[in-house]
Structures are given as C-alpha cells and as structure tokens.
Design an enzyme around this catalytic site. Structure first.
Site, PDB file in Angstrom:
ATOM      1  N   PRO A 128     -11.204  -7.062 -15.806  1.00 22.42           N
ATOM      2  CA  PRO A 128     -10.807  -6.354 -17.034  1.00 22.42           C
ATOM      3  C   PRO A 128      -9.730  -7.104 -17.796  1.00 22.42           C
ATOM      4  CG  PRO A 128     -10.038  -5.178 -15.067  1.00 22.42           C
ATOM      5  CD  PRO A 128     -10.869  -6.323 -14.582  1.00 22.42           C
ATOM      6  N   ASP A 129      -9.744  -7.011 -19.135  1.00 26.24           N
ATOM      7  CA  ASP A 129      -8.645  -7.597 -19.909  1.00 26.24           C
ATOM      8  C   ASP A 129      -7.485  -6.603 -19.931  1.00 26.24           C
ATOM      9  OD1 ASP A 129      -9.365  -5.687 -21.753  1.00 26.24           O
ATOM     10  OD2 ASP A 129     -10.068  -7.083 -23.283  1.00 26.24           O
ATOM     11  N   PHE A 130      -6.454  -6.874 -20.710  1.00 26.88           N
ATOM     12  CA  PHE A 130      -5.321  -5.956 -20.792  1.00 26.88           C
ATOM     13  C   PHE A 130      -5.581  -4.831 -21.786  1.00 26.88           C
ATOM     14  CE2 PHE A 130      -1.496  -8.820 -19.458  1.00 26.88           C
ATOM     15  CZ  PHE A 130      -1.804  -8.574 -18.138  1.00 26.88           C
ATOM     16  N   ARG A 131      -6.034  -5.233 -22.999  1.00 25.19           N
ATOM     17  CA  ARG A 131      -5.879  -4.310 -24.114  1.00 25.19           C
ATOM     18  C   ARG A 131      -7.151  -3.696 -24.675  1.00 25.19           C
ATOM     19  NH1 ARG A 131      -2.303  -8.317 -24.337  1.00 25.19           N
ATOM     20  NH2 ARG A 131      -0.108  -7.755 -24.327  1.00 25.19           N
ATOM     21  N   GLN A 177      -4.561 -18.501 -21.330  1.00 25.58           N
ATOM     22  CA  GLN A 177      -3.536 -17.536 -20.923  1.00 25.58           C
ATOM     23  C   GLN A 177      -3.929 -16.882 -19.612  1.00 25.58           C
ATOM     24  OE1 GLN A 177      -2.236 -15.043 -24.639  1.00 25.58           O
ATOM     25  NE2 GLN A 177      -4.261 -15.868 -25.013  1.00 25.58           N
ATOM     26  N   ASN A 178      -5.157 -17.174 -19.157  1.00 25.73           N
ATOM     27  CA  ASN A 178      -5.672 -16.472 -17.985  1.00 25.73           C
ATOM     28  C   ASN A 178      -5.088 -17.024 -16.691  1.00 25.73           C
ATOM     29  OD1 ASN A 178      -7.134 -14.975 -19.722  1.00 25.73           O
ATOM     30  ND2 ASN A 178      -9.049 -16.097 -19.435  1.00 25.73           N
ATOM     31  N   ASP A 223      -6.839 -16.318 -13.796  1.00 21.18           N
ATOM     32  CA  ASP A 223      -7.940 -16.177 -12.839  1.00 21.18           C
ATOM     33  C   ASP A 223      -8.478 -17.530 -12.349  1.00 21.18           C
ATOM     34  OD1 ASP A 223      -9.529 -17.120 -14.994  1.00 21.18           O
ATOM     35  OD2 ASP A 223      -9.966 -15.088 -15.653  1.00 21.18           O
ATOM     36  N   HIS A 227       0.119 -19.455 -18.693  1.00 28.89           N
ATOM     37  CA  HIS A 227       0.812 -18.385 -17.978  1.00 28.89           C
ATOM     38  C   HIS A 227       0.786 -18.610 -16.470  1.00 28.89           C
ATOM     39  CE1 HIS A 227       0.312 -15.577 -21.700  1.00 28.89           C
ATOM     40  NE2 HIS A 227       1.173 -16.547 -21.889  1.00 28.89           N
ATOM     41  N   CYS A 230       9.056 -14.222   2.671  1.00 31.84           N
ATOM     42  CA  CYS A 230       9.515 -15.581   2.974  1.00 31.84           C
ATOM     43  C   CYS A 230       9.899 -15.687   4.458  1.00 31.84           C
ATOM     44  CB  CYS A 230      10.721 -15.893   2.087  1.00 31.84           C
ATOM     45  SG  CYS A 230      11.479 -17.475   2.427  1.00 31.84           S
ATOM     46  N   CYS A 236      14.070 -16.269   4.434  1.00 29.18           N
ATOM     47  CA  CYS A 236      15.047 -15.252   4.035  1.00 29.18           C
ATOM     48  C   CYS A 236      14.431 -13.866   3.847  1.00 29.18           C
ATOM     49  CB  CYS A 236      15.750 -15.687   2.748  1.00 29.18           C
ATOM     50  SG  CYS A 236      14.697 -15.537   1.298  1.00 29.18           S
ATOM     51  N   GLU A 280     -12.801  -8.633 -32.160  1.00 30.72           N
ATOM     52  CA  GLU A 280     -12.053  -8.113 -33.324  1.00 30.72           C
ATOM     53  C   GLU A 280     -11.249  -9.260 -33.936  1.00 30.72           C
ATOM     54  OE1 GLU A 280      -8.990  -5.508 -31.711  1.00 30.72           O
ATOM     55  OE2 GLU A 280      -8.768  -6.849 -29.996  1.00 30.72           O
TER      56      GLU A 280
HETATM   57  P1  CNA Z   1      -5.800  -8.952 -24.152  1.00 31.39           P
HETATM   58  O1  CNA Z   1      -4.550  -8.627 -24.854  1.00 31.39           O
HETATM   59  O2  CNA Z   1      -6.337  -7.960 -23.191  1.00 31.39           O
HETATM   60  O3  CNA Z   1      -6.918  -9.218 -25.289  1.00 31.39           O
HETATM   61  C1  CNA Z   1      -8.260  -9.477 -24.984  1.00 31.39           C
HETATM   62  C2  CNA Z   1      -8.991  -9.760 -26.293  1.00 31.39           C
HETATM   63  O4  CNA Z   1     -10.295 -10.216 -25.964  1.00 31.39           O
HETATM   64  C3  CNA Z   1      -9.145  -8.553 -27.200  1.00 31.39           C
HETATM   65  O5  CNA Z   1      -8.878  -8.925 -28.536  1.00 31.39           O
HETATM   66  C4  CNA Z   1     -10.608  -8.153 -27.032  1.00 31.39           C
HETATM   67  O6  CNA Z   1     -11.173  -7.616 -28.206  1.00 31.39           O
HETATM   68  C5  CNA Z   1     -11.254  -9.478 -26.725  1.00 31.39           C
HETATM   69  N1  CNA Z   1     -12.431  -9.379 -25.870  1.00 31.39           N
HETATM   70  C6  CNA Z   1     -12.639  -8.554 -24.798  1.00 31.39           C
HETATM   71  N2  CNA Z   1     -13.845  -8.780 -24.256  1.00 31.39           N
HETATM   72  C7  CNA Z   1     -14.412  -9.785 -24.997  1.00 31.39           C
HETATM   73  C8  CNA Z   1     -15.649 -10.472 -24.935  1.00 31.39           C
HETATM   74  N3  CNA Z   1     -16.576 -10.195 -23.998  1.00 31.39           N
HETATM   75  N4  CNA Z   1     -15.897 -11.441 -25.843  1.00 31.39           N
HETATM   76  C9  CNA Z   1     -14.997 -11.737 -26.809  1.00 31.39           C
HETATM   77  N5  CNA Z   1     -13.800 -11.118 -26.933  1.00 31.39           N
HETATM   78  C10 CNA Z   1     -13.518 -10.162 -26.023  1.00 31.39           C
HETATM   79  O7  CNA Z   1      -5.715 -10.355 -23.384  1.00 31.39           O
HETATM   80  P2  CNA Z   1      -4.948 -11.679 -23.831  1.00 31.39           P
HETATM   81  O8  CNA Z   1      -5.517 -12.774 -23.021  1.00 31.39           O
HETATM   82  O9  CNA Z   1      -4.886 -11.837 -25.298  1.00 31.39           O
HETATM   83  O10 CNA Z   1      -3.466 -11.360 -23.340  1.00 31.39           O
HETATM   84  C11 CNA Z   1      -2.713 -12.276 -22.712  1.00 31.39           C
HETATM   85  C12 CNA Z   1      -2.380 -11.840 -21.286  1.00 31.39           C
HETATM   86  C13 CNA Z   1      -3.544 -11.206 -20.573  1.00 31.39           C
HETATM   87  C14 CNA Z   1      -2.062 -13.023 -20.455  1.00 31.39           C
HETATM   88  O11 CNA Z   1      -0.753 -12.965 -20.037  1.00 31.39           O
HETATM   89  C15 CNA Z   1      -3.030 -13.008 -19.249  1.00 31.39           C
HETATM   90  O12 CNA Z   1      -2.400 -13.475 -18.088  1.00 31.39           O
HETATM   91  C16 CNA Z   1      -3.406 -11.606 -19.119  1.00 31.39           C
HETATM   92  N6  CNA Z   1      -4.661 -11.273 -18.406  1.00 31.39           N
HETATM   93  C17 CNA Z   1      -5.400 -12.228 -17.808  1.00 31.39           C
HETATM   94  C18 CNA Z   1      -6.569 -11.898 -17.165  1.00 31.39           C
HETATM   95  C19 CNA Z   1      -7.368 -12.982 -16.503  1.00 31.39           C
HETATM   96  O13 CNA Z   1      -6.779 -13.926 -15.964  1.00 31.39           O
HETATM   97  N7  CNA Z   1      -8.699 -12.902 -16.560  1.00 31.39           N
HETATM   98  C20 CNA Z   1      -7.007 -10.561 -17.113  1.00 31.39           C
HETATM   99  C21 CNA Z   1      -6.198  -9.578 -17.733  1.00 31.39           C
HETATM  100  C22 CNA Z   1      -5.040  -9.956 -18.375  1.00 31.39           C
END
Ligand code: CNA
Length: 316
Positions: free
Chosen positions: A39-42, A112-113, A115, A132, A165, A168, A235
């Site tokens: 899952p993403d964050f937002r 930024q991921n 994973d 990150h 650790c 410590c 978006e």
């Molecule tokens: P976010 O803020 O959750 O934004 C995700 C964006 O991707 C949104 O604008 C969505 O509309 C868009 N989106 C979602 N699904 C799709 C898709 N299938 N195709 C195209 N667009 C899509 O995440 P950001 O990466 O902008 O935020 C940065 C944070 C999220 C970083 O610090 C990450 O470490 C952190 N994060 C990482 C992971 C991961 O490593 N996979 C997962 C969740 C959060």
C-alpha cells in the site's frame, strides 16, 4: 497540460526515439509499487495513513517518526517485517525502468521507496538513488554500532518483537530516513550533478508519487525548462498542478498500464515481457486499477490487524 493518455505516451516515445542521445531520469514513489501489493501512504481508502489513523497512534506518521520509534518501536518493526525485501516482486513499471537501463537510455532513478524493488529489478547501484534510505544498512540508534542486513533480519524476524543491540541493548534501525532525519548525502550530490546535465534531449519522468514529502517534492521545480517533464500518476500533483509548464506531459492512470503502453510504442514490449518472465512476476499486467486496489485493501487489512494485535486498538 492535457490528460490524454494516448497522446502522453506517444509524446514520451517520440522524444526518446527522435533523439539518439536522449536519456531519462525517473523520480518515483509508492504508486509504482502498489500493484505489487504494497500500500502507498496517501491513496484514499487503501493508503496506510487512512488505515493507521483508525488505530490509536498519536498520529499516522508516528510509524516513521524517530522520537516515537524511540518510545515505541513495535509499529515500525511490524511494518518493516511486512515490507521486508524479498516479500514482493517488481512491478511492470520497475521492469520498464530496467529495460531503459538495458537500452542505455537510463540516466538515473531517484526513488522515495524503501521496498528495494528497483534493486530487485536489476537497476545498477550507480544509476540508483534511494532518497529515503533502504534496509541494506542498519545501526543501533544509541551506540551507532553497525549491523549487516542479515543480522537485523534474523533479529527482527526470528526475535520476539525488537531488534536489540548486542553491545548496549539499544534499538537497531535500518537506514530508512524517518521524519526528522537527514536524507543521504548521495541524494543531494547526485541530483546537483544530474540537474546540470539535463538538456533538451533529456526527459524527467515523475511517477507514482504525491510529491508531498520534501526535499524530494521540490525536484521537478528544478528541472530546466529545456527538458520535458512527464507525470505518470493517478492524479495531478506538486509542481505539475501548481506551476504547470506548456511542455509538461501528463498520463492520468496506473503506472503499470503506462509502462506497457510505452514499451509497446517504443517497440520494447518483447524485452519487457522477457523480463517479466525472468522476474517471475505475478502482478498481472492485465489487472485493472480496481483489482489492484482490492489487493492493496487486503494487504492494508493484514498490516492493520498485525498492529492491532500489538495492542493498538481502534478508536471506533
Ligand atoms: P504517497 O504520498 O502515498 O503517494 C502515492 C501517489 O501515487 C499518489 O499520488 C497516488 O495517486 C499515486 N498512485 C497510487 N497508485 C498508483 C498507481 N498504480 N499508478 C500510478 N500512480 C499511483 O507516496 P509517496 O511516495 O509520494 O510518498 C513518499 C513516502 C512514501 C516515502 O517516504 C516512502 O518511503 C513512503 N512509502 C514507501 C512505500 C514503498 O516503499 N513501497 C510504501 C508506502 C510509503
């Protein structure tokens, strides 16, 4: 900036095919990994923040807050177990970036991921900036003793809840950038160099990010106006929304669908399919965005259930 998907893909492909020295810089986020089941964050409804907000964390971002981690590391360790490298396979979009590399058309991937799916897709470390951080390096947050990845993994996966650790008893944390921590030096030095090399043969492709986390979110603003910027996202976001340029290209849709269409347009579909077979990808490219979201919803459900088991009860 119009939202016509066909036009967007054709324009990106034309820029790449017409200019022999063209190279692409990718700026990517969680949206390129949602089809892998992470899952993403937002994203409303399926994003981690929406779901963590239902638990009694003081605030959803607390999972990645260094001060909160020092007091209560369990939520982060639970997420880390879930997101740990090896649990997922790269998406079509990751694979397309690899095809760009194989074709000598990749300038850099800034992700930024956390994973590590770019590594899993075979992106060369020199061409990759994990802005990150990642799970590759780990250290004790108290005495700073460093631990190899396999030691942290064993402690976290086999151990009870915490990775402590040996010196410590402090908490071991992967070098993932939490809120309140600095980004790796490589992020700044590489971007500073790359931005001076961008010209009218370069393209910057921003994909799957809300452009909400700084300083990463400010990178598209710094792209010279001679370089075309493309956004592939569900978006409009960031500078593409607030200060759009006439030359911007916007593909409104899923990153995997864009990857397949772009590969087709460039005549690289065979290479993309071949890589999919090699990486044994089961994130079916024929999945609709809705089906992808159902997978994500199930994944979020399982993560929040794990967090609930830790005593983080819902507020409802
Ligand atoms: P976010 O803020 O959750 O934004 C995700 C964006 O991707 C949104 O604008 C969505 O509309 C868009 N989106 C979602 N699904 C799709 C898709 N299938 N195709 C195209 N667009 C899509 O995440 P950001 O990466 O902008 O935020 C940065 C944070 C999220 C970083 O610090 C990450 O470490 C952190 N994060 C990482 C992971 C991961 O490593 N996979 C997962 C969740 C959060």
């Amino acid at each position: 900036m119009k939202d016509n998907k066909d036009t967007a893909i054709k324009k990106i492909a034309k820029l790449i095919s017409d200019k022999p020295n063209s190279k692409v810089v990718f700026l990517v986020g969680a949206g390129i990994s949602t089809s892998c089941g992470i899952p993403d964050f937002r994203s409303p409804g399926t994003g981690l923040y929406d779901n963590l907000a239902k638990l009694n964390l003081p605030f959803a971002e607390a999972v990645f807050d260094i001060e909160y981690f020092e007091q209560n590391p369990k939520p982060f360790y639970t997420l880390a177990k879930e997101l740990y490298p090896g649990n997922y396979t790269p998406s079509k979009f990751h694979q397309l970036m690899r095809v760009f590399q194989d074709k000598g058309k990749l300038h850099r991937v800034f992700t930024q991921n956390i994973d590590t799916l770019e590594r899993a897709a075979g992106i060369h470390p020199d061409l990759l900036v994990e802005a990150h951080g990642s799970f590759a390096h780990n250290h004790c947050i108290s005495c700073k003793k460093e631990y190899p990845q396999n030691v942290f993994k064993d402690k976290m996966l086999v151990g009870k809840d915490f990775a402590n650790c040996e010196e410590c008893k402090g908490l071991i944390k992967p070098q993932i950038v939490f809120f309140g921590e600095n980004l790796p030096r490589k992020f700044f030095s590489t971007w500073d160099k790359d931005v001076t090399e961008l010209d009218d043969e370069s393209i910057v492709v921003v994909a799957g990010t809300s452009l909400a986390v700084y300083p990463f979110a400010s990178l598209p603003e710094e792209v010279p106006t001679t370089t075309t910027r493309a956004l592939i996202n569900l978006e409009r976001v960031g500078d593409f929304k607030t200060t759009p340029r006439n030359s911007d290209v916007f593909y409104k849709g899923s990153a995997d669908a864009a990857a397949t269409e772009l590969a087709k347009e460039l005549g690289w579909l065979g290479e993309l399919e071949f890589l999919s077979g090699l990486l044994d990808n089961d994130n079916s490219s024929s999945k609709t965005v809705d089906e992808g979201h159902e997978d994500e919803a199930a994944k979020v459900d399982s993560i929040t259930k794990d967090l609930e088991k830790l005593g983080l009860k819902e507020n409802k």
